[in-house]
Write an enzyme that holds these catalytic residues in place. Structure first.
Site, PDB file in Angstrom:
ATOM      1  N   LYS A  44       0.841  -1.195   0.000  1.00 51.63           N
ATOM      2  CA  LYS A  44       0.000   0.000   0.000  1.00 51.63           C
ATOM      3  C   LYS A  44       0.878   1.247   0.000  1.00 51.63           C
ATOM      4  CE  LYS A  44      -4.003  -1.775   2.638  1.00 51.63           C
ATOM      5  NZ  LYS A  44      -4.991  -1.698   1.560  1.00 51.63           N
ATOM      6  N   ARG A  87      -9.950 -11.825   2.303  1.00 53.40           N
ATOM      7  CA  ARG A  87     -10.759 -12.930   1.784  1.00 53.40           C
ATOM      8  C   ARG A  87     -10.030 -14.261   1.919  1.00 53.40           C
ATOM      9  NH1 ARG A  87     -11.094  -9.852  -3.871  1.00 53.40           N
ATOM     10  NH2 ARG A  87     -11.014  -8.144  -2.347  1.00 53.40           N
TER      11      ARG A  87
END
Ligand code: BES
Ligand code: ZN
Ligand code: ZN
Length: 486
Positions: free
Chosen positions: A263, A337
């Site tokens: 990020k 996920r």
């Protein structure tokens, strides 16, 4: 935080401040216990908007705190929550606060729900994370007395509200702790303390057991981190007849750097909140003995950091999930996920009647719904409606989003069974939901994407800047009223 809530028919003489409701337009409600001079309110520009306050000197030298509650026919539990928060914030140095706010609850609104909301709003408005402050502000308020004629019902609801608020408080603390303090191992220690206090059954899988048990998603995300992962399982067993079993599953990324798909610096700034789902699960479990729902509850928290290193999972790697499916990881920043895939598989193995997961899963959900509304996706309309209604009563906004079959092809992989991302810029929240759906079998399931509301950028009413504890109130409400979905 130790605030004592009680009820009384009349305003106790020891009350330093008496909070009284005033409607939109500056009118006192009919039959109000305390008289206020409407002309004076008008002269001071008091409009009666929800949360507006104005202190007045009472004849006996105490303070009457006028609190706006808005339009009479719009008053519900959430208005009481916000008005109570405003009252406690304006109560200054009071040690005992009496409140006649419940006077304005309309006949059609559940009294107990409103009283519960009063306690929640009051406690949560006093929340501060002071762990790392050299000087912490003193909190003089000790007692809150709700003036009512329905003593027993209201008192019970106040205690329930206090229990719910203290769970939300715990979830906020877990999120607000620095990421190097609230590691997966620390989360497991917290779970141990919770299990001890609440008499819950606890199982923790360490990094070796995670691999041995085939939790390849969790192990794959943890691969780049020096901190070992933990899979936490807590079980609440109700006394008496059991009306079913619900699994609540939380994403517990204690820090999300993005991994090798790193990020930006700005993007990482709030990523200690990426365990907000796990925090909500642990906190909810901690409240269950006090709430005493008739349903068995299994809480899962899949905890790991997501870090880059020479050992980290690389884009192109394939992971083996607990339920046997393989996943091609093309972006290591879509890690939530992967850990949820394992935890959901375990919940399915438990044969539960329903699964609800909470996850700070996608930035796309913030684009779609902003920072105060969570996305709700489900494979079962009945369960979805139960969760949505619970959120409504709890004052947490959940908005339904679809799980369209036509987008399933977006996660087709040339190499593995599925891949962990779809098409850039296209329905990122739904794709994440469709990914999770691969791991819930035929179990009724609701997925809550709490990426927005898990974190607040500014103080607002009973929400403080930082971790919000979002989801705890909804889960407790759901579990209290749960029935097996059709
Ligand atoms: N934890 C983030 C989602 C997130 C972003 C939560 C901002 C709160 C605020 C998640 O792990 C993530 O990075 N998701 C990616 C998925 C993408 C790579 C498919 C995202 O949303 O960009
Ligand atoms: Zn990520
Ligand atoms: Zn994440």
């Amino acid at each position: 935080m130790t605030l004592a809530f009680s009820t009384a028919r009349d305003i106790p003489t020891e009350a330093d401040v008496v909070a009284v409701p005033v409607l939109k337009g500056g009118t006192a409600p009919a039959g109000a216990a305390v008289e206020v001079d409407e002309g004076f309110l008008a002269a001071r520009g008091f409009k009666g908007d929800v949360g507006e306050t104005l202190p007045l000197l009472a004849d006996d030298g105490g303070t009457i705190l006028v609190v706006g509650v808005g339009e009479a026919d719009k008053i519900d539990a959430e208005v009481i929550r916000r008005a109570s928060a405003a009252a406690v914030k304006a109560a200054g140095k009071a040690t005992t606060l009496a409140t006649t706010l419940l006077d304005v609850v309309p006949a059609g609104v559940d009294r107990a729900g409103a009283a519960q909301a009063l306690a929640e709003g009051t406690v949560l408005a006093t929340y501060r994370f002071v762990q790392y402050k050299s000087e912490s502000p003193d909190r003089p308020l000790e007692r809150v007395v709700a003036i009512t004629r329905a003593g027993a019902t209201v008192d019970k609801a106040l205690q329930r509200g206090a229990a719910v608020a203290s769970a939300v408080w715990l979830a906020r603390d877990l999120v607000n702790e620095p990421p190097t303090a609230m590691t997966p191992r620390r989360m497991a220690e917290m779970a141990q303390v919770i299990a001890g206090n609440a008499g819950l059954d606890l199982t923790v899988l360490d990094e070796k057991q995670i691999v041995a048990e085939g939790l390849g998603g969790l192990a794959g995300v943890a691969a780049g981190s020096d901190e070992p992962a933990r899979l936490i399982k807590l079980v609440y067993e109700p006394s008496g007849r059991v009306s079913g079993t619900v699994a609540i599953v939380g994403k517990g990324i204690t820090f999300d750097s993005g991994g090798l798909s790193l990020k930006s610096g700005d993007g990482m700034m709030t990523m200690k909140d990426d365990m907000g789902g796990a925090a909500a699960v642990l906190a909810t479990m901690s409240a269950l003995p006090a709430i005493a729902p008739k349903v068995r509850v299994i809480g899962y928290a899949a905890c790991t950091e997501n870090m880059p290193s020479g050992k980290a999972t690389k884009p192109g790697d394939v992971l083996h999930i607990r339920n046997g499916k393989t996943v091609e990881v093309l972006n290591t920043d879509a890690e939530g996920r992967l850990v949820l895939a394992d935890a959901l598989s375990l919940a399915v193995e438990d044969g539960v009647d329903a699964i609800v997961d909470l996850a700070t899963l996608t930035g796309a959900c913030i684009v779609a719904l902003g920072s105060e509304i969570a996305g709700l996706m489900s494979t079962n309309d009945d369960l979805a409606e139960q969760v949505r209604r619970a959120g409504e009563r709890a004052g947490e906004s959940l908005w339904p989003l679809p799980l369209p079959d036509r987008y399933r092809k977006h996660i087709d992989s040339p190499v593995a069974d599925i891949k962990n991302i779809g098409v850039a810029g296209k329905a990122g929240t739904l794709i994440a939901g469709l990914f999770l759906k691969e791991f819930v079998g035929d179990r009724p399931w609701v997925h809550l994407d709490i990426a927005g509301p898990a974190w607040a950028d500014a103080d607002d009413s009973y929400i403080a800047k930082g971790g919000t504890g979002f989801g705890v109130r909804t889960l407790i409400e759901l579990l209290s009223t749960f029935r097996a979905p059709r």
